[in-house]
Write a protein that holds these residues in place. Structure first.
Motif, mmCIF file in Angstrom:
data_model
loop_
_atom_site.group_PDB
_atom_site.id
_atom_site.type_symbol
_atom_site.label_atom_id
_atom_site.label_comp_id
_atom_site.label_asym_id
_atom_site.label_seq_id
_atom_site.Cartn_x
_atom_site.Cartn_y
_atom_site.Cartn_z
ATOM 1 N N GLN A 14 42.017 43.187 5.274
ATOM 2 C CA GLN A 14 41.385 42.866 6.550
ATOM 3 C C GLN A 14 42.280 41.965 7.389
ATOM 4 O O GLN A 14 42.196 41.977 8.615
ATOM 5 C CB GLN A 14 40.042 42.191 6.301
ATOM 6 N N LEU A 15 43.118 41.169 6.707
ATOM 7 C CA LEU A 15 44.045 40.245 7.381
ATOM 8 C C LEU A 15 43.302 39.265 8.275
ATOM 9 O O LEU A 15 43.771 38.877 9.342
ATOM 10 C CB LEU A 15 45.111 41.016 8.166
ATOM 11 N N ALA A 16 42.121 38.889 7.807
ATOM 12 C CA ALA A 16 41.313 37.886 8.497
ATOM 13 C C ALA A 16 41.253 36.602 7.674
ATOM 14 O O ALA A 16 40.369 35.771 7.892
ATOM 15 C CB ALA A 16 39.909 38.423 8.741
ATOM 16 N N ASP A 17 42.190 36.438 6.737
ATOM 17 C CA ASP A 17 42.183 35.294 5.821
ATOM 18 C C ASP A 17 42.245 33.969 6.583
ATOM 19 O O ASP A 17 41.614 32.989 6.189
ATOM 20 C CB ASP A 17 43.356 35.398 4.849
ATOM 21 N N GLY A 18 43.064 33.922 7.639
ATOM 22 C CA GLY A 18 43.091 32.745 8.491
ATOM 23 C C GLY A 18 44.042 31.652 8.089
ATOM 24 O O GLY A 18 44.416 30.814 8.912
ATOM 25 N N ALA A 40 51.967 34.656 11.679
ATOM 26 C CA ALA A 40 50.972 33.672 12.109
ATOM 27 C C ALA A 40 49.573 34.271 12.025
ATOM 28 O O ALA A 40 49.334 35.387 12.516
ATOM 29 C CB ALA A 40 51.268 33.222 13.539
ATOM 30 N N TRP A 41 48.667 33.536 11.415
ATOM 31 C CA TRP A 41 47.270 33.961 11.414
ATOM 32 C C TRP A 41 46.673 33.762 12.810
ATOM 33 O O TRP A 41 46.985 32.782 13.491
ATOM 34 C CB TRP A 41 46.465 33.142 10.408
ATOM 35 N N VAL A 42 45.822 34.699 13.204
ATOM 36 C CA VAL A 42 45.147 34.599 14.500
ATOM 37 C C VAL A 42 43.642 34.648 14.225
ATOM 38 O O VAL A 42 43.006 35.713 14.322
ATOM 39 C CB VAL A 42 45.568 35.743 15.444
ATOM 40 N N PRO A 43 43.052 33.509 13.840
ATOM 41 C CA PRO A 43 41.629 33.495 13.459
ATOM 42 C C PRO A 43 40.701 34.041 14.534
ATOM 43 O O PRO A 43 39.689 34.672 14.228
ATOM 44 C CB PRO A 43 41.365 32.008 13.179
ATOM 45 N N ALA A 47 43.105 38.465 12.626
ATOM 46 C CA ALA A 47 44.289 39.297 12.498
ATOM 47 C C ALA A 47 45.490 38.485 12.051
ATOM 48 O O ALA A 47 45.434 37.258 11.925
ATOM 49 C CB ALA A 47 44.582 39.977 13.837
ATOM 50 N N LEU A 48 46.593 39.212 11.820
ATOM 51 C CA LEU A 48 47.867 38.605 11.481
ATOM 52 C C LEU A 48 48.889 39.019 12.532
ATOM 53 O O LEU A 48 48.987 40.202 12.876
ATOM 54 C CB LEU A 48 48.332 39.081 10.101
#
Length: 297
Positions: A14-18, A40-43, A47-48
């Protein structure tokens, strides 16, 4: 159906890890992936963000990725530079596009071309695919037609966009859409945002990456990438100029020319616009103004 969309799912990032340096796999295989470079995480978008120069995600090699029959690769992407003339891997298990083994889903922003690569130099292509603004869902499927051959399809935002299938060689040959060869497994890592060597890196944001051991139907892909709630304005604010979008995309709108807020509605509150002498309105961001009404509800 949510249950059906998890059937035969062999990877789901999901790449929502943050935060952190790993990406969780929410499929039953739980194959945690590693972040390479300095993505870079994009909370806010779940996304990533990858910068196209060494940022990518690698999942350790596993038998579940040895797909040699039907398959679906899918992801949500947001391209950073619409003029970049480069084939960028979105999901890949091929070190080179000429490799016999593996598979890949890639996009070239400048050429507006989405491709899926399989055995040798066989490719499914979709031309005139403009992903230059906002988020878009892309997917590739292979469906068995018997005798070791497969029908290849490409989808964008839930709609099929397949242009042709080509066998590249000294003299490229256009193939029948039902003549794609069976995939050949390899032992490379499964990579998101680059090839297994880190090349052909993607520049932009990516989320909800999925790999299936079956070909999703057109209805399933429409549900996954085309029919989801894109904009939801409740219009229940009591003050201010912000009309909040409660969908997952958070594309907030703006109240213009002072419509009356917090008015009595059939359910909850509503807004009141004038009789036309002024220009009371709710302005939706330009990137959310629908221009393709084929699947509009």
């Amino acid at each position: 159906d949510a249950v059906e969309l998890y059937t035969s799912l062999v990877a789901h990032y999901q790449l929502a890890d943050g935060s952190g340096t790993q990406a969780v796999d929410t499929s039953v295989y739980n194959n945690t992936a590693a972040l390479n470079g300095d993505p870079a995480w994009v909370p806010a978008d779940g996304a990533l963000e990858l910068d196209g120069t060494g940022d990518y995600v690698t999942a350790p090699s596993g038998d579940q990725y040895d797909l040699d029959s039907e398959v679906t690769l899918a992801a949500w992407v947001k391209v950073a530079d619409p003029d970049e003339n480069k084939y960028m891997r979105l999901v890949s298990r091929k070190t080179s596009w000429t490799s016999t083994e593996g598979y890949e889903l890639e996009y070239n922003p400048s050429l507006n071309r989405l491709t899926f690569g399989g055995k040798d130099r066989q490719q499914i292509a979709a031309f005139n695919v403009n992903l230059s603004s906002n988020w878009h869902h892309v997917a590739a499927t292979l469906t068995s037609v018997g005798n070791g051959k497969y029908r290849g399809r490409l989808y964008v935002d839930g709609a099929e966009r397949t242009t042709n299938i080509t066998a590249w060689s000294a003299n490229p040959t256009t193939m029948s859409v039902d003549n794609f060869d069976q995939l050949v497994p390899n032992y490379n890592a499964l990579c998101v945002g680059a090839n297994p060597s880190g090349g052909d890196a993607f520049n932009g944001q990516i989320r909800d990456v999925r790999l299936y051991r079956r070909a999703l139907s057109s209805d399933e892909l429409f549900e996954l990438g085309g029919s989801g709630l894109r904009l939801h304005l409740k219009l229940d604010e009591t003050a201010g100029t912000l009309a909040a979008d409660s969908s997952s995309f958070s594309f907030n709108a703006t109240y213009e020319d002072n419509p009356l807020l917090a008015q009595e509605g059939i359910i909850g509150t509503a807004i009141t616009l004038d009789d036309g002498s002024d220009f009371d309105r709710v302005d939706v961001p330009a990137e959310r103004r629908f221009t393709d009404f084929d699947n509009f509800k």
